[in-house]
Design an enzyme around this catalytic site. Structure first.
Site, mmCIF file in Angstrom:
data_model
loop_
_atom_site.group_PDB
_atom_site.id
_atom_site.type_symbol
_atom_site.label_atom_id
_atom_site.label_comp_id
_atom_site.label_asym_id
_atom_site.label_seq_id
_atom_site.Cartn_x
_atom_site.Cartn_y
_atom_site.Cartn_z
ATOM 1 N N SER A 74 0.266 -0.140 10.173
ATOM 2 C CA SER A 74 1.117 -0.524 9.039
ATOM 3 C C SER A 74 0.993 0.382 7.814
ATOM 4 C CB SER A 74 0.844 -1.973 8.632
ATOM 5 O OG SER A 74 1.419 -2.846 9.581
ATOM 6 N N LYS A 77 4.281 1.807 6.904
ATOM 7 C CA LYS A 77 5.270 1.104 6.075
ATOM 8 C C LYS A 77 5.558 1.812 4.756
ATOM 9 C CE LYS A 77 4.750 -3.670 7.779
ATOM 10 N NZ LYS A 77 4.066 -3.425 9.055
ATOM 11 N N TYR A 176 4.097 -11.607 4.756
ATOM 12 C CA TYR A 176 4.056 -10.334 5.471
ATOM 13 C C TYR A 176 4.852 -10.422 6.768
ATOM 14 C CZ TYR A 176 1.876 -5.957 7.016
ATOM 15 O OH TYR A 176 1.625 -4.670 7.415
#
Length: 391
Positions: A74, A77, A176
């Protein structure tokens, strides 16, 4: 292997005067915490202040090197967010228009209201269209089942083949989820390029992040750090070591491989307010709270072998900008209030401290996420970096 380099920041002619202290923090930390490998790096906007690599690439005992390649999950991101904001700057999309104009699959989604007595999902049509801002701030309602109990229950009964449903009305709160996954598809839809090609052309290439890609070539396999997993709180066990197959599709929410040095170049771009990748005003918008009165960063796990419960800064309120978690209060002995941060599932972490002109990354490679030993080493590393600077 540590090195000290002169740099200017809050502390004037700052210098990691004793990199040995950070070295010892990482070296002794992985031994005490039984973590196979770690690479750490700290920098100002212009210079590397510290680099250290300790432990083994795999169970065969090959030492990990500073240019070791990690799956950063992640941490992808933030790169996706930069790509999306480039398209905003170009006027090809706005933060507040319905993204269904470009991604029809996100039109007319349902919201999960709960479950009836028989356990059947209770759904209603969403009233609010999903926007790019919702996707980049994790306020869309598209949630990961790992950290959302209702989504976990829904996926267990209905499967995960369909999109949604939303766990709440878009914009209602922070949770999230899959926002950046869809922001990546938006970048592909608007640019006409795959996310890999877009990243290489518009972000990774210009920043000379030559070891960052969704595809790990065979020529770099010997630098790949092997993953480990912990089950039921037991000892870590090494995963099979094999060259990852190139993905069929590229996911804005995760999937990049990278190094400490490459990701530091990305963080330095943010510290430097864009450096030709983004305009300064765009970077400034990414650094401020974008979720109003909502709070961010606290996540209860439904899959304990994949992730422990997430609470990076216990007892404190955190916010979310565009792409980053923002801490409202300073860390004791560490980053200032208003710093930017996030992480990857395999215990890779970074923070960007604009007030002190500092950024740092620490890379490990094991599950579960936010394992107490990984967070412990992150905390120790952070305090050692700031103590060495002040010292």
């Amino acid at each position: 292997m540590g090195l000290g380099v002169q740099s200017r920041n809050l502390w004037g002619d700052a210098n990691i005067g004793s990199p040995g202290k950070i070295d010892e923090t990482l070296r002794s930390g992985i031994a005490r915490r039984k973590i196979p490998a770690v690479v750490g790096m700290a920098a100002t906007a212009s210079k590397t202040l510290y680099t250290g690599a300790f432990g083994d690439r795999d169970s065969e005992g090959t030492p990990v090197t500073a240019d070791g390649i990690f799956a950063i999950a992640s941490m992808t991101k933030a790169v996706t967010t930069v790509a999306a904001m480039q398209l905003v700057e170009q006027g090809k999309v706005t933060l507040d228009e319905p993204v269904a104009r470009h991604l029809p699959k996100l039109d007319k989604l349902d919201v999960l209201e709960g479950f009836d007595a028989a356990g059947k999902p209770i759904l209603r049509p969403a009233k609010t269209p999903i926007t790019l801002k919702h996707l980049l701030t994790h306020t869309s309602g598209l949630c990961y089942d790992i950290w959302d109990g209702n989504m976990f229950r829904y996926a267990a009964s209905a499967g995960t083949g369909t999109i949604g449903p939303l766990m709440f009305e878009p914009g209602a709160r922070w949770q999230y989820g899959q926002g950046c996954d869809w922001a990546g598809r938006l970048v592909e839809a608007i640019s006409g390029m795959s996310l890999e090609d877009y990243f290489q052309a518009k972000i990774l290439g210009p920043l000379e992040m030559r070891d960052t890609s969704y595809i790990l070539p065979a020529s770099k396999f010997d630098r790949m750090v092997t993953g480990w997993s912990r089950e039921n709180g037991g000892p870590l066990k090494q995963n099979a070591r094999a060259l990852p197959k190139p993905p069929a599709t590229f996911n804005g929410g995760g999937g990049l491989y990278s190094t400490a040095a490459d990701y530091t170049r990305f963080m330095q771009m943010i510290l430097g307010k864009g450096r030709g990748i983004l305009q300064p005003k765009t970077v400034e918008s990414m650094m401020v709270n974008q979720i109003g009165a909502s709070t961010a960063g606290k996540m209860r796990s439904s899959k304990p072998d994949t992730s422990s419960d997430v609470d990076i800064q216990p007892g404190s309120t955190e916010k979310w900008g565009l792409g980053f978690l923002i801490n409202s209060t300073a860390y004791k002995g560490g980053r200032a209030a208003g710093s930017l941060a996030w992480a990857g599932l395999f215990n890779t972490f970074y923070w960007i401290d604009p007030k002190n002109g500092l950024c740092a990354v620490i890379l490990m490679q094991f599950l579960p996420f936010v394992d107490k030993e990984a967070v412990g080493l992150l905390d120790d590393f952070e305090r050692a970096v700031y103590a060495s600077l002040k010292g």
